[in-house]
Design an enzyme around this catalytic site. Structure first.
Site, mmCIF file in Angstrom:
data_model
loop_
_atom_site.group_PDB
_atom_site.id
_atom_site.type_symbol
_atom_site.label_atom_id
_atom_site.label_comp_id
_atom_site.label_asym_id
_atom_site.label_seq_id
_atom_site.Cartn_x
_atom_site.Cartn_y
_atom_site.Cartn_z
ATOM 1 N N LYS A 1 14.866 -0.657 1.919
ATOM 2 C CA LYS A 1 14.167 -0.141 0.773
ATOM 3 C C LYS A 1 13.620 1.267 1.339
ATOM 4 O O LYS A 1 13.722 2.221 0.371
ATOM 5 C CB LYS A 1 13.470 -1.055 -0.281
ATOM 6 C CG LYS A 1 12.499 -1.420 0.498
ATOM 7 C CD LYS A 1 11.441 -2.305 -0.562
ATOM 8 C CE LYS A 1 10.356 -3.174 -0.036
ATOM 9 N NZ LYS A 1 9.526 -2.340 1.029
ATOM 10 N N ARG B 1 3.244 -5.514 -4.641
ATOM 11 C CA ARG B 1 3.538 -6.662 -3.847
ATOM 12 C C ARG B 1 3.125 -8.101 -4.077
ATOM 13 O O ARG B 1 3.359 -8.990 -3.645
ATOM 14 C CB ARG B 1 3.166 -6.493 -2.240
ATOM 15 C CG ARG B 1 4.178 -5.847 -1.453
ATOM 16 C CD ARG B 1 3.564 -5.570 0.043
ATOM 17 N NE ARG B 1 4.282 -5.639 1.084
ATOM 18 C CZ ARG B 1 4.941 -4.421 1.550
ATOM 19 N NH1 ARG B 1 4.521 -3.276 1.053
ATOM 20 N NH2 ARG B 1 5.490 -4.437 2.827
ATOM 21 N N ARG C 1 14.233 -2.530 14.839
ATOM 22 C CA ARG C 1 13.951 -1.182 14.257
ATOM 23 C C ARG C 1 13.128 -0.448 14.954
ATOM 24 O O ARG C 1 12.311 -0.985 15.677
ATOM 25 C CB ARG C 1 13.255 -1.666 12.787
ATOM 26 C CG ARG C 1 12.655 -0.501 11.990
ATOM 27 C CD ARG C 1 12.468 -1.046 10.610
ATOM 28 N NE ARG C 1 11.143 -1.329 10.519
ATOM 29 C CZ ARG C 1 10.761 -1.673 9.134
ATOM 30 N NH1 ARG C 1 11.372 -1.529 8.068
ATOM 31 N NH2 ARG C 1 9.444 -1.820 8.773
ATOM 32 N N ARG D 1 7.243 -0.528 15.593
ATOM 33 C CA ARG D 1 5.979 -0.750 14.832
ATOM 34 C C ARG D 1 5.204 -2.024 15.326
ATOM 35 O O ARG D 1 5.850 -2.973 15.427
ATOM 36 C CB ARG D 1 6.067 -0.743 13.270
ATOM 37 C CG ARG D 1 6.218 0.476 12.701
ATOM 38 C CD ARG D 1 6.644 0.415 11.253
ATOM 39 N NE ARG D 1 6.083 -0.569 10.533
ATOM 40 C CZ ARG D 1 6.426 -0.786 9.125
ATOM 41 N NH1 ARG D 1 7.251 -0.021 8.528
ATOM 42 N NH2 ARG D 1 5.937 -1.908 8.511
ATOM 43 N N ARG E 1 5.416 -11.941 7.876
ATOM 44 C CA ARG E 1 5.705 -11.178 6.993
ATOM 45 C C ARG E 1 6.666 -11.546 5.705
ATOM 46 O O ARG E 1 6.591 -11.400 4.741
ATOM 47 C CB ARG E 1 6.177 -9.647 7.467
ATOM 48 C CG ARG E 1 4.898 -8.889 7.773
ATOM 49 C CD ARG E 1 5.716 -7.780 8.900
ATOM 50 N NE ARG E 1 6.161 -6.691 7.941
ATOM 51 C CZ ARG E 1 7.043 -5.825 8.392
ATOM 52 N NH1 ARG E 1 7.364 -5.817 9.769
ATOM 53 N NH2 ARG E 1 7.381 -4.777 7.581
HETATM 54 P P1 AMP Z 1 5.505 -1.703 4.792
HETATM 55 O O1 AMP Z 1 5.586 -0.427 5.667
HETATM 56 O O2 AMP Z 1 5.693 -1.538 3.206
HETATM 57 O O3 AMP Z 1 6.256 -2.698 5.118
HETATM 58 O O4 AMP Z 1 3.935 -2.057 4.875
HETATM 59 C C1 AMP Z 1 3.408 -2.692 6.035
HETATM 60 C C2 AMP Z 1 2.093 -3.329 5.644
HETATM 61 O O5 AMP Z 1 1.023 -2.687 5.204
HETATM 62 C C3 AMP Z 1 2.442 -4.510 5.015
HETATM 63 O O6 AMP Z 1 2.814 -5.598 5.958
HETATM 64 C C4 AMP Z 1 1.102 -4.919 4.608
HETATM 65 O O7 AMP Z 1 0.255 -5.297 5.494
HETATM 66 C C5 AMP Z 1 0.416 -3.597 4.171
HETATM 67 N N1 AMP Z 1 0.828 -2.909 2.752
HETATM 68 C C6 AMP Z 1 1.725 -2.175 2.367
HETATM 69 N N2 AMP Z 1 1.870 -2.191 1.003
HETATM 70 C C7 AMP Z 1 1.094 -3.184 0.585
HETATM 71 C C8 AMP Z 1 0.789 -3.642 -0.496
HETATM 72 N N3 AMP Z 1 1.196 -3.185 -1.997
HETATM 73 N N4 AMP Z 1 -0.085 -4.755 -0.971
HETATM 74 C C9 AMP Z 1 -0.679 -5.044 0.384
HETATM 75 N N5 AMP Z 1 -0.588 -4.860 1.435
HETATM 76 C C10 AMP Z 1 0.156 -3.938 1.549
#
Ligand code: AMP
Length: 215
Positions: A13, A88, A127, A162, A173
């Site tokens: 996404k 989320r 990734r 990452r 996750r």
């Molecule tokens: P992402 O880059 O979207 O995969 O986000 C990486 C990490 O950031 C996630 O695994 C969460 O620990 C934190 N995170 C990002 N967006 C949110 C959200 N909307 N609610 C809670 N944690 C978030």
């Protein structure tokens, strides 16, 4: 157009959001990117977020909602935006609705990029992300490798894995996604906003399918 992008970690996404940004010209708002930028700057919010991110857990709702509310009050969003990685949880989705209601606006589409769990694990462990935060391009060692190993095609930046893309964290996750985020699929379906797109196959075909549901 105000869009929410839903999908598991590694569903693509983020990649699709970047392509959509270029095509329809509305900004991508990625809470994950906001946290990583805050961490790079060493702000208290960034350091707090890191303790959750490294474990594959969600950052607490009040922190995330505050961050998004602040971002949504910036002046560059007249034409709309794409929320990538937010909401989320159900409380986040409800908070978003309240913020938008207060401004007499609402979400137009919730696009689900649908990918089976096993495919997500395979994708995430390969990734690689560009370290240059202005670029943030993403690659995959097997499915979408850069021309030169470890180097970003777009900006020449260094590619890295990452911290939260290790196998154990990926599994966590996914569990978090299935328990806390997947209920949002019903939430948006009930509101008549859910647009489901199969997220497996060539990136351009997935993009075309997204464009079709937004048309
Ligand atoms: P992402 O880059 O979207 O995969 O986000 C990486 C990490 O950031 C996630 O695994 C969460 O620990 C934190 N995170 C990002 N967006 C949110 C959200 N909307 N609610 C809670 N944690 C978030």
């Amino acid at each position: 157009m105000r869009i929410v992008l839903l999908g598991g970690p590694g569903s693509g996404k983020g990649t699709q959001a970047k392509m959509l940004t270029e095509k329809i010209g509305v900004p991508q708002i990625s809470t994950g990117d906001i946290f990583r930028a805050a961490l790079k700057e060493g702000t208290p919010m960034g350091l707090k977020a890191k303790t959750y991110m490294d474990k594959g857990e969600l950052v607490p709702d009040d922190v995330v909602i505050g961050v998004v509310e602040e971002r949504l009050s910036k002046p560059d969003l007249d034409k709309g935006y794409m929320l990538d990685g937010f909401p989320r949880t159900l409380p986040q989705a409800e908070a978003l609705d309240n913020i938008l209601n207060a401004r007499q606006t609402s979400i137009d589409h919730a696009v689900l990029v649908d990918v089976p769990d096993e495919e997500l694990v395979a994708r995430l462990s390969g990734r690689r992300t560009c370290r240059n935060s202005d670029c943030g391009a993403m690659y995959h060692v097997m499915f979408n490798p850069p021309k030169k190993e470890g180097i970003c095609d777009k900006c020449g930046g260094e590619l890295y894995q990452r911290d939260d893309d290790s196998e154990a964290t990926i599994r966590e996750r996914l569990t978090v996604y299935n328990n806390q985020t997947a209920p949002l699929i019903d939430y948006y379906e009930t509101k008549g906003l859910l647009r489901r797109v199969k997220g497996v196959g060539p990136i351009n075909e997935i993009f075309a399918a997204i464009e079709k549901v937004l048309a």
